[in-house]
Write an enzyme that holds these catalytic residues in place. Structure first.
Site, short mmCIF file in Angstrom:
data_model
loop_
_atom_site.label_atom_id
_atom_site.label_comp_id
_atom_site.label_asym_id
_atom_site.label_seq_id
_atom_site.Cartn_x
_atom_site.Cartn_y
_atom_site.Cartn_z
N TYR A 261 -28.22 -99.46 3.64
CA TYR A 261 -28.43 -99.07 2.25
C TYR A 261 -29.90 -98.84 1.93
O TYR A 261 -30.78 -99.13 2.72
CB TYR A 261 -27.76 -100.02 1.28
CG TYR A 261 -28.16 -101.47 1.22
CD1 TYR A 261 -29.31 -101.99 1.79
CD2 TYR A 261 -27.33 -102.36 0.52
CE1 TYR A 261 -29.63 -103.33 1.68
CE2 TYR A 261 -27.65 -103.70 0.41
CZ TYR A 261 -28.79 -104.19 0.98
OH TYR A 261 -29.11 -105.51 0.87
N GLU A 262 -30.13 -98.27 0.76
CA GLU A 262 -31.45 -97.80 0.33
C GLU A 262 -32.03 -96.76 1.29
O GLU A 262 -33.23 -96.70 1.52
CB GLU A 262 -32.44 -98.97 0.16
CG GLU A 262 -31.98 -100.06 -0.78
CD GLU A 262 -31.62 -99.52 -2.16
OE1 GLU A 262 -32.09 -98.44 -2.53
OE2 GLU A 262 -30.87 -100.21 -2.88
N GLY A 263 -31.15 -95.95 1.83
CA GLY A 263 -31.55 -94.92 2.78
C GLY A 263 -31.36 -95.42 4.20
O GLY A 263 -32.10 -96.28 4.67
#
Length: 591
Positions: free
Chosen positions: A434-436
């Site tokens: 997550y978060e890229g």
């Protein structure tokens, strides 16, 4: 059951012996002396050990449940969240005019490590709120700040970020969520978002969602995206809660880990929203939150490795198994402890050298954020922008690897839920996604950040390494530390040169090596941190010699990292220099 103790001594060493934060010229840092940070760490460490960590297994086993449209958190979470809130822990670095304590970002980082290690899923409720509040603080109007920030900083209201849709993950330009302007200046938001961490729960009076959507008639693609404040419950001009907004939970996702955090499908049905920042500039506003979140996710990676290491070390000392090949070490027992065996030592040293190096890297990154924010230092801003994909990608990849290594120390017991090690592995896994996702972090690093500002930040980083090596290259005590760092830095420069020479002709040549470059860069960053820590430990030994065992262990661990981990840069460089030919050789139908 696993245990957790805040690594206060090492955190203090990093802040005061390595970074010397109270001596820096960053506004607010003169307050961060050793006594003050020690008091903060002792207090939050006690809260983490006695209240928050015991709920880690509870959250993992119970998870969250959706009842009549409301998410119910695991037993004990609400009381613990009240204690976190009542202790003022959620507002350390928030502006005083909006109910915060006005401390530097560094305070958020050191407290965040302790809370994240103790209970990653629990801490996410607060961490997402901090990020959302930061975006409003950076891009909101004065009226929006006054309306939303005080109760978000106190966590009376929590916050989220809503980016991903079922058909659009990284490619946010494909999103379908729509915003229709209203006569009163608000918007009606309609669409569905998925994977929303802390999307709903029963621990706060309201939840403030930051939602990416496209205004009717907006340009196609990412250039048409805007950001909106969409509360779960509408808020009047007087700050009082009003009617329920058109926001609902479709379901709670069943996940591999972080069960104690509610990962929700969020439905927005003509929900009232308020534009945050400029129209069609939503990504710029959202990146304020995402960049902070990415540093926080990198912290999660090594924090899970830290708690896993603590328990693996305790097990290796306690568990009797086999005899030392060089001679019995526990003659009164049926076997020697695991820690006498070289392969267990190697495993533990890999973990220790990573965790302590990662902590130093992250804390250094926090000083760059403070310097950029509090002093409007463009050089610091450029450097932390360059390093953010490395902090996020490298630290979460290696953090997961080290949590798995800690599990390995336990043998079969590590695979049994009763011992708790599998939770650390399962929880750490999401940080790589997550978060890229980390592959995207690597592409961002090579495709955008390396050439940012004409290459000034990467050249500044190389100069930091060169200056350190020049200053200490003739120091006999630093033998075995400076030379490996110098060689690793040359590998990083050679990789960058390859991208410059080959990338323009064949972009795939650069992108095929981006993941290796991110790891190569990460090793050099930790190498620089270990070089600096070794020097700081030597200085401390010369000055008063207090805590000699700790300082000598620090130097020995630095030598270990340089000898056993830093040579990985040559492997990564070798892979990068093969280019794209072997990577792209197969037709898609041949896989």
């Amino acid at each position: 059951m696993p245990s957790y103790t805040a690594p206060t001594k090492d955190m203090q060493f990093v802040m005061h012996d390595l970074l010397r934060i109270s001596e820096q010229d960053i506004p607010g840092y003169d307050d961060l002396d050793r006594d003050f940070t020690g008091a903060i760490l002792d207090a939050v460490g006690q809260l983490a050990t006695e209240v928050i960590h015991p709920l880690n297994a509870v959250g993992d086993q119970q998870g969250c449940r959706l009842e009549n449209g409301v998410v119910r958190t695991p037993d004990g979470f609400r009381d613990a969240f009240d204690q976190l809130r009542d202790g003022g822990w959620t507002a350390l670095d928030a502006a005083e005019e909006y109910g915060g304590q006005g401390l530097p970002y560094m305070s958020y980082t050191m407290v965040g490590e302790v809370l994240s290690a103790a209970n990653m899923a629990f801490n996410m409720y607060y961490g997402l709120t901090h990020g959302a509040a930061s975006a409003i603080a950076a891009h909101g109007t004065d009226a929006q700040k006054a309306k939303w920030l005080p109760k978000m900083n106190s966590c009376e209201w929590t916050g989220t970020m809503n980016l991903t849709e079922p058909h659009a993950g990284t490619d946010l330009g494909m999103m379908r969520t729509r915003a229709v302007p209203q006569d009163d200046g608000s918007f009606r938001i309609t669409g569905q978002k998925i994977f929303i961490s802390a999307g709903d729960h029963d621990m706060a009076d309201n939840i403030v969602h930051l939602v990416l959507a496209k205004i009717q008639g907006a340009p196609e693609g990412i250039k048409g995206v805007s950001l909106f404040i969409v509360p779960k419950i509408e808020v009047g001009d007087d700050g009082d809660l009003g009617a329920r907004n058109g926001v609902s939970v479709g379901k709670i996702e069943e996940k591999m880990g972080i069960h104690g955090n509610s990962t929700c499908v969020m439905n927005f049905d003509d929900a009232t929203g308020y534009l945050l920042g400029e129209e069609h500039k939503g990504m710029r506003a959202m990146f304020t939150m995402m960049n902070e979140a990415r540093l926080g996710v990198g912290l999660q990676g090594y924090a899970q490795a830290e708690i896993a290491y603590q328990n693996a070390l305790a097990y290796a000392v306690d568990r009797l198994q086999g005899r030392d090949v060089t001679g019995t070490k526990n003659p009164d027992g049926p076997a020697d402890p695991l820690i006498v065996h070289p392969d267990i030592r190697r495993n533990l040293m890999d973990q220790k050298s990573f965790v302590e190096g990662a902590r130093a890297f992250t804390f250094w990154g926090s000083t760059l954020i403070d310097r950029a924010m509090r002093m409007e230092d463009d050089d610091a801003e450029g450097l932390i922008s360059l390093l953010t994909p490395v902090l996020k990608g490298f630290l979460t990849d290696k953090g997961y690897e080290m949590a798995t290594n800690a599990q390995q120390v336990y043998g079969g017991h590590g695979y049994i839920e009763e011992w708790g090690m599998s939770q650390f592995v399962r929880d750490a896994r999401i940080a790589m996604i997550y978060e890229g996702a980390n592959g995207v972090q690597a592409l961002d690093l090579v495709g955008r950040k390396l050439a940012g500002d004409g290459g000034k930040p990467i050249m500044a980083f190389f100069e930091l390494v060169k200056s350190f090596c020049r200053e200490h290259g003739d120091d006999d005590a630093m033998k075995g530390i400076v030379d490996p760092l110098k060689e690793a830095s040359k590998d990083l420069q050679a990789a960058g040169m390859f991208f410059m020479q080959e990338g323009a002709k064949n972009p795939n040549a650069a992108l095929s090596g981006s993941y290796d470059f991110m790891h190569l860069f990460g090793h050099v960053c930790l190498g620089l941190m270990w070089g600096r820590m070794a020097m700081a430990a030597m200085v401390a030994l010369e000055q008063d010699g207090a805590d000699r065992d700790f300082l000598e262990a620090k130097i020995a661990t630095a030598r270990y990292y340089m000898a056993r981990q830093l040579p990985a840069t040559k492997m990564h460089l070798g892979r990068i220099q093969t280019g794209a030919e072997t990577v792209m050789a197969l037709e898609s139908t041949s896989f």
